[in-house]
Design an enzyme around this catalytic site. Sequence first.
Site, PDB file in Angstrom:
ATOM      1  N   LYS A   7       0.831  -1.212   0.000  1.00 21.70           N
ATOM      2  CA  LYS A   7       0.000   0.000   0.000  1.00 21.70           C
ATOM      3  C   LYS A   7       0.859   1.252   0.000  1.00 21.70           C
ATOM      4  CE  LYS A   7      -2.368   2.594   3.679  1.00 21.70           C
ATOM      5  NZ  LYS A   7      -1.378   3.541   3.966  1.00 21.70           N
ATOM      6  N   ARG A  12       0.332  15.477  12.631  1.00 14.41           N
ATOM      7  CA  ARG A  12       1.008  14.876  11.468  1.00 14.41           C
ATOM      8  C   ARG A  12       1.503  16.022  10.593  1.00 14.41           C
ATOM      9  NH1 ARG A  12      -1.634   9.375   9.179  1.00 14.41           N
ATOM     10  NH2 ARG A  12       0.479   9.150   8.383  1.00 14.41           N
ATOM     11  N   ILE A  45       3.853  18.583   8.140  1.00 14.14           N
ATOM     12  CA  ILE A  45       4.546  18.394   6.851  1.00 14.14           C
ATOM     13  C   ILE A  45       5.675  19.419   6.709  1.00 14.14           C
ATOM     14  CG2 ILE A  45       2.547  17.374   5.646  1.00 14.14           C
ATOM     15  CD1 ILE A  45       2.152  20.134   4.287  1.00 14.14           C
ATOM     16  N   ASP A  46       6.180  19.892   7.847  1.00 14.54           N
ATOM     17  CA  ASP A  46       7.237  20.928   7.798  1.00 14.54           C
ATOM     18  C   ASP A  46       8.488  20.461   7.064  1.00 14.54           C
ATOM     19  OD1 ASP A  46       7.299  19.273  10.266  1.00 14.54           O
ATOM     20  OD2 ASP A  46       9.233  20.241  10.531  1.00 14.54           O
ATOM     21  N   GLN A  47       8.835  19.180   7.164  1.00 13.46           N
ATOM     22  CA  GLN A  47      10.035  18.704   6.482  1.00 13.46           C
ATOM     23  C   GLN A  47       9.833  18.621   4.973  1.00 13.46           C
ATOM     24  OE1 GLN A  47      13.073  18.185   8.252  1.00 13.46           O
ATOM     25  NE2 GLN A  47      11.705  19.365   9.570  1.00 13.46           N
ATOM     26  N   ARG A  82      -9.117   0.539   3.667  1.00 15.10           N
ATOM     27  CA  ARG A  82      -8.182   1.480   3.025  1.00 15.10           C
ATOM     28  C   ARG A  82      -6.879   0.773   2.677  1.00 15.10           C
ATOM     29  NH1 ARG A  82      -6.218   5.618   6.617  1.00 15.10           N
ATOM     30  NH2 ARG A  82      -4.824   5.892   4.857  1.00 15.10           N
TER      31      ARG A  82
HETATM   32  C1  EPZ Z   1       4.136   7.031   6.465  1.00 17.92           C
HETATM   33  O1  EPZ Z   1       3.436   8.129   7.029  1.00 17.92           O
HETATM   34  C2  EPZ Z   1       3.123   5.904   6.379  1.00 17.92           C
HETATM   35  N1  EPZ Z   1       2.017   6.307   5.516  1.00 17.92           N
HETATM   36  C3  EPZ Z   1       2.588   5.563   7.777  1.00 17.92           C
HETATM   37  O2  EPZ Z   1       1.814   4.375   7.622  1.00 17.92           O
HETATM   38  C4  EPZ Z   1       3.754   5.222   8.707  1.00 17.92           C
HETATM   39  O3  EPZ Z   1       3.250   5.082  10.009  1.00 17.92           O
HETATM   40  C5  EPZ Z   1       4.809   6.315   8.675  1.00 17.92           C
HETATM   41  O4  EPZ Z   1       5.207   6.596   7.316  1.00 17.92           O
HETATM   42  C6  EPZ Z   1       6.062   5.911   9.449  1.00 17.92           C
HETATM   43  O5  EPZ Z   1       6.591   4.735   8.904  1.00 17.92           O
HETATM   44  C7  EPZ Z   1       2.194   6.232   4.174  1.00 17.92           C
HETATM   45  O6  EPZ Z   1       3.246   5.836   3.695  1.00 17.92           O
HETATM   46  C8  EPZ Z   1       1.027   6.644   3.324  1.00 17.92           C
HETATM   47  P1  EPZ Z   1       6.524  10.119   8.483  1.00 17.92           P
HETATM   48  P2  EPZ Z   1       4.142   9.608   7.003  1.00 17.92           P
HETATM   49  O7  EPZ Z   1       6.622  11.374   7.710  1.00 17.92           O
HETATM   50  O8  EPZ Z   1       4.951   9.734   5.787  1.00 17.92           O
HETATM   51  C9  EPZ Z   1       7.264  13.358  11.884  1.00 17.92           C
HETATM   52  C10 EPZ Z   1      -0.045   3.006   7.646  1.00 17.92           C
HETATM   53  O9  EPZ Z   1      -0.488   2.427   8.645  1.00 17.92           O
HETATM   54  N2  EPZ Z   1       7.258  14.322  10.772  1.00 17.92           N
HETATM   55  O10 EPZ Z   1       7.552   9.054   8.296  1.00 17.92           O
HETATM   56  O11 EPZ Z   1       3.081  10.589   7.286  1.00 17.92           O
HETATM   57  C11 EPZ Z   1       5.896  12.747  12.134  1.00 17.92           C
HETATM   58  O12 EPZ Z   1       5.139  13.587  13.001  1.00 17.92           O
HETATM   59  C12 EPZ Z   1       0.381   4.437   7.759  1.00 17.92           C
HETATM   60  O13 EPZ Z   1       0.155   2.476   6.529  1.00 17.92           O
HETATM   61  C13 EPZ Z   1       7.558  15.656  11.035  1.00 17.92           C
HETATM   62  O14 EPZ Z   1       7.820  16.036  12.178  1.00 17.92           O
HETATM   63  O15 EPZ Z   1       5.089   9.468   8.287  1.00 17.92           O
HETATM   64  C14 EPZ Z   1       6.247  11.429  12.760  1.00 17.92           C
HETATM   65  O16 EPZ Z   1       6.521  11.624  14.140  1.00 17.92           O
HETATM   66  C15 EPZ Z   1      -0.047   5.052   9.068  1.00 17.92           C
HETATM   67  N3  EPZ Z   1       7.543  16.542   9.997  1.00 17.92           N
HETATM   68  C16 EPZ Z   1       7.559  11.037  12.067  1.00 17.92           C
HETATM   69  O17 EPZ Z   1       8.073  12.243  11.508  1.00 17.92           O
HETATM   70  C17 EPZ Z   1       7.247  16.160   8.713  1.00 17.92           C
HETATM   71  O18 EPZ Z   1       7.270  17.018   7.797  1.00 17.92           O
HETATM   72  C18 EPZ Z   1       7.388  10.011  10.950  1.00 17.92           C
HETATM   73  O19 EPZ Z   1       6.453  10.523  10.043  1.00 17.92           O
HETATM   74  C19 EPZ Z   1       6.943  14.798   8.467  1.00 17.92           C
HETATM   75  C20 EPZ Z   1       6.960  13.895   9.510  1.00 17.92           C
END
Ligand code: EPZ
Length: 429
Positions: free
Chosen positions: A22, A122, A124-126, A398
Amino acid sequence: MVKYVINGGHPLFGDVEISGAKNAAVAILPAALLVDGICRIENIPQISDVTYLLEIMREMGAGVRLVNSTTIEVNGSTVRNGRASYELMRRIRASYYLVGALLGRFGRAEVPLPGGCDFGQRPIDQHLKGFRMLGAEDDLKNGVVTVCAKSKLTGASIYLDTVSVGATINIMLAAVFAEGLTVIENAAKEPHIVDVANFLSSMGADVRGAGTDVIKVRGVSRLSGGTYTIIPDQIEAGTYMTAVAATGGSIRINNVIPKHLECITAKLVEMGVRIDEFDDYLEVSRTGPIGRANVKTLPYPGFPTDMQPQIAVVLTMASGTSIITESVWDNRYRYVDELSRMGAKITVDAKTAVIEGVDTLMGAPVKACDLRAGAAMIIAALAARGTSEIEDIYHVERGYENIVEKLTKLGADIAKVETPDPVDYQEVV
Ligand code: EPZ
């Protein structure tokens, strides 16, 4: 209302086929918008997140042709840089990959802030940091992110403050046509990151280092198209591994990449589960008691956060007390209240859950709070004594293809049932 009705207590036996990943598919489909030609994408999972994304891509003018149930042809040459419907975009988290793809292709993107599972913040700052460093400006108004570049994007060295799957992929997408070299440091290393990089390279991009914490993208002039097969879903496979660990029995899990499952395998073996690895399948069985264990979720190759609810269910029936530490998300324990209805003994304090093992869970009416929590409730219901009903199953659908059919084939007593919505008794004054 639609719900799952499960009569628990049956060990699982038989074969299950794992579908396409997915979290790779929901990134590779937007990435296809970068291609000025036809991409043939195979092993796409039949899940609602993919359905929504295809609808969004069609609204943007992409040609989308279903070749068969798991193969799709996307023609990105007809894409307009239009906005898709707010409602559609908000339903899934992965809609934010459209920002990187449209910014990379057209130099401009206007996308509503994403939806997806609610684990608290959640941000998206990065993602935005990466886009700015490539030369774009961004604005957030009325829940819509607008990112645009006054001139061609220019490669940059971007050090991510936190390991982020989404930011790593989104910056890769935006950098594909940027002038010169982009270096993403402290990049995420999940299997789906490598899959997106391999897809881009197979379409003509120059992406190196995916799977390590330094990814280099050298800008090219166009992506011409090609064929790509998505990897098997690491988390779907892990979900079936934990299901048989919870219920007992012996199953064969086909279409997997054992390397992607190493951390899950190691933890389940520590808990007394027998796992034999072969080239592209696993044999997983549990006949004896479940041993206690401690779990700390970490970015890949650590224990996946997306497996945290599922392993917690197994630990609720372990002999002894276990501790889970969720280090990725702020609030990924919303399922604990639902599990407690089934007799689980879990205490949560911030990011730590202390689980006191009980002999068995009891069936009860429960809700799916999000995608993986929903999978966890199914596992709990399969292991529990008695009947459970699980509401809000749209979360599960989903991300899990044909989960009722696959579990039924393994001997589970599970059915998807349509019932009248509960009467909303307004207080008569
Ligand atoms: C992806 O989400 C996955 N979703 C999530 O899976 C998964 O839990 C996550 O990666 C971690 O592996 C998809 O791939 C669609 P991140 P994503 O950016 O990209 C922080 C599932 O069950 N962060 O790796 O949104 C954030 O708050 C879903 O399939 C920032 O601070 O996760 C978190 O603490 C649920 N700033 C950490 O990084 C940012 O700009 C990891 O988030 C982005 C993230």
